[in-house]
Enzyme design. Structure first.
Site, PDB file in Angstrom:
ATOM      1  N   LYS A 111      42.597  53.472  34.944  1.00 19.60           N
ATOM      2  CA  LYS A 111      43.865  53.091  35.563  1.00 19.60           C
ATOM      3  C   LYS A 111      44.306  51.745  34.995  1.00 19.60           C
ATOM      4  O   LYS A 111      43.711  50.713  35.287  1.00 19.60           O
ATOM      5  CB  LYS A 111      43.744  52.964  37.084  1.00 19.60           C
TER       6      LYS A 111
ATOM      7  N   GLU B 286      34.362  41.900  36.262  1.00 21.82           N
ATOM      8  CA  GLU B 286      34.633  40.727  35.416  1.00 21.82           C
ATOM      9  C   GLU B 286      35.886  40.090  35.987  1.00 21.82           C
ATOM     10  O   GLU B 286      36.981  40.620  35.833  1.00 21.82           O
ATOM     11  CB  GLU B 286      34.811  41.160  33.955  1.00 21.82           C
TER      12      GLU B 286
ATOM     13  N   CYS C  46      41.182  34.899  31.387  1.00 21.00           N
ATOM     14  CA  CYS C  46      40.111  34.454  32.273  1.00 21.00           C
ATOM     15  C   CYS C  46      39.273  33.352  31.648  1.00 21.00           C
ATOM     16  O   CYS C  46      38.647  32.567  32.357  1.00 21.00           O
ATOM     17  CB  CYS C  46      39.235  35.639  32.659  1.00 21.00           C
TER      18      CYS C  46
ATOM     19  N   GLU D 114      42.775  29.711  40.527  1.00 19.40           N
ATOM     20  CA  GLU D 114      43.067  30.214  39.187  1.00 19.40           C
ATOM     21  C   GLU D 114      44.567  30.503  39.105  1.00 19.40           C
ATOM     22  O   GLU D 114      45.062  31.473  39.693  1.00 19.40           O
ATOM     23  CB  GLU D 114      42.271  31.479  38.889  1.00 19.40           C
TER      24      GLU D 114
END
Length: 509
Positions: free
Chosen positions: A190, A265, A299, A398
């Site tokens: 997906k 992750e 990231c 973040e």
């Protein structure tokens, strides 16, 4: 519902007017699910329409992958045959590199030259690399008892759900699809509902290259609808998710009912430590690259830049001057260094952190506004702020954008403390010309990857993943084997076996 604009219809590569699921190697002609407009982040024009897959559509895709694993040929094909097909996939990707890069650019707003020049060969090589691991995978033997030989082999797990992020759709999707199927598993992928174009075309091309139907299926939709149905489906054996930490927690909860294998992750807020004895010019360029590459949406970003006080004023001033020269613009233009943010909600969230920074007492050094000269598109000026301390939200959250936060430290001990004072632990950067100092600091930073005197470099064979809320599990050579296979121990007697009789009426001796 918006329709593709005349401009997108005139693009050099075909953009389908409807994105639907791919099951058993066939694109669904239509769908009855909720329709989502896919918008070009560069000019806010409608690119296409995505049909969201509900639980019934997800079930169809999982059943296809299940049948391909349980009774289909793929898990049982000889390695040489799999290697040939995976090689054909690699060659097909390279043959369509211009098209795939273009679609990825339309989706994400990442500069086309960057996708074409830096990412496409890596995406293709993911399939070669994964097959190389499968081809060279060896077992183990044990003979603790001289009467028995125990053999350890590796078997595929089953059907994987792969949920790919929006910031680098093809790169991060292929990084999971390739090892998944190389070891004989099948999967349902997906992509993000914001960036479905390039992954949709990638899956089509994999089938054109000879991948058997059912091995890789694709569904589309929002995480709360399609993603939740996929992660919790009883026919799924393992779930691999790349994305934000909050979403990762929901994915893990959805998968927990079936005790599925889960790999996550997730996010990062990596510290980039620049010591006073660093090579100044190298550290400056490295710091710029580590926060502004990929439109800042990565990231691995070195988003907290920690500079030792004796060089702080000079370093920050030089950084700000370089930032002012960064070219923000159309991602299709060859001189663009930073394109638009990927979608409106994210763009508005990034802008909100400028006010949050001010509320926390941070000083806006450069940027902090919409890029001038654009009436349309999600263009945000590359930004740097000087935070009062590591408790400011711009140091904790973040932001996932071209948004750098500076902190000034005095001692190495203080830098290490600041670096580790985070919910995340994905990457750390250290800049110093003293190798002993660099190694000492690197061993004390709580992060999965430490980069010394370099910007972002990823050795694909080495473990990659994070401490704390940056994820669970590791990619890389050993990590992919551990996740996408199950070890099987087979024990064989080396001669006649004397077994204690039971149920004979004789007393045990």
């Amino acid at each position: 519902m918006p329709q593709p604009s005349p401009a997108s219809a005139a693009t050099p590569f075909y953009v389908p007017s409807l994105i639907t699921r791919i099951v058993d190697g066939r694109v669904a002609a239509e769908g009855s699910g909720h329709q989502l407009p896919i918008v070009n982040p560069a000019d806010e024009s409608a690119l296409t329409v995505l049909v969201e897959d509900d639980a019934a559509a997800v079930d169809e895709a999982v059943r296809s992958a299940r049948a391909a694993f349980d009774t289909g040929p793929w898990p049982r094909l000889p390695l040489a045959t799999k290697r040939r097909i995976m090689g054909q996939v690699r060659d097909t990707i390279l043959a369509h590199a211009e098209e795939l890069a273009y679609l990825d650019c339309l989706d994400t707003g990442i500069p086309l030259w960057d996708i074409r020049g830096r990412k496409m060969s890596r995406i293709a090589d993911n399939f070669q690399f994964a097959m190389d691991i499968a081809n060279t995978l060896s077992g183990e033997t044990y003979q603790q008892n001289e009467q028995y030989l125990s053999l350890v082999t590796h078997s595929p797990v089953g059907v994987a759900a792969i949920l790919a992020p929006w910031n680098s759709p093809m790169s991060l999707a292929s990084m999971q699809i390739a090892p998944c199927i190389a070891f004989g598993n099948t999967c349902v992928i997906k992509p993000s509902e914001f960036t479905p174009l390039s992954v949709f075309r990638l899956v089509q091309l994999m089938h054109e290259a000879g991948l058997p139907p059912g091995v890789v299926n694709l569904v589309n939709g929002r995480g709360t609808v399609t993603g939740a149905a996929l992660a919790s489906h009883p026919g799924i054996d393992l779930v691999k998710f790349t994305g934000g930490t909050a979403t990762g927690k929901r994915i893990m909860a959805a998968a927990s009912g079936g005790l599925k294998k889960v790999g996550l992750e997730l996010g990062g807020k990596s510290a980039n430590i620049i010591l006073e004895d660093a090579n100044f010019d190298a550290a400056l360029t490295g710091a710029l690259l580590s926060i502004f590459s990929n439109n800042g949406q990565q990231c691995l970003a070195g988003s907290r830049i920690l500079v030792q006080r004796p060089i702080a004023d000079r370093f920050i001033a030089a950084f700000v001057e370089r930032v002012k020269q960064i070219k923000v613009g159309d991602p299709l233009a060859p001189d663009t260094e930073i394109g638009p943010m990927a979608f409106r909600e994210h763009y508005e969230r990034v802008l909100s952190y400028v006010d949050i920074a001010r509320e926390d007492g941070a000083q806006i050094l450069v940027g902090g506004t919409r890029a001038p000269g654009f009436d349309k598109g999600y263009y945000f000026l590359p930004t740097a702020v000087l935070a009062p301390d590591n408790q400011a939200r711009v140091c904790r959250d973040e932001i996932f954008a071209p948004f750098a936060t500076f902190l000034i430290f005095d001692t190495e001990e203080e830098a290490i403390t600041i670096a580790n004072d985070s919910d995340f632990g994905l990457v750390g950067y250290v800049w110093t010309q003293d190798v002993t100092k660099a190694m000492g600091i690197s061993q004390r930073i709580n992060a999965g990857t430490i980069l010394i005197n370099t910007s972002m470099v990823r050795e694909v064979r080495a473990p990659f993943g994070g401490f704390k809320q940056s994820g669970i599990g590791r990619d890389g050579l050993r990590g992919t084997v551990e996740f996408f296979t199950e070890p099987r121990t087979t024990t064989i007697p080396l001669g006649p076996v004397t077994m204690r009789p039971i149920g004979t009426g004789q007393a045990p001796s």
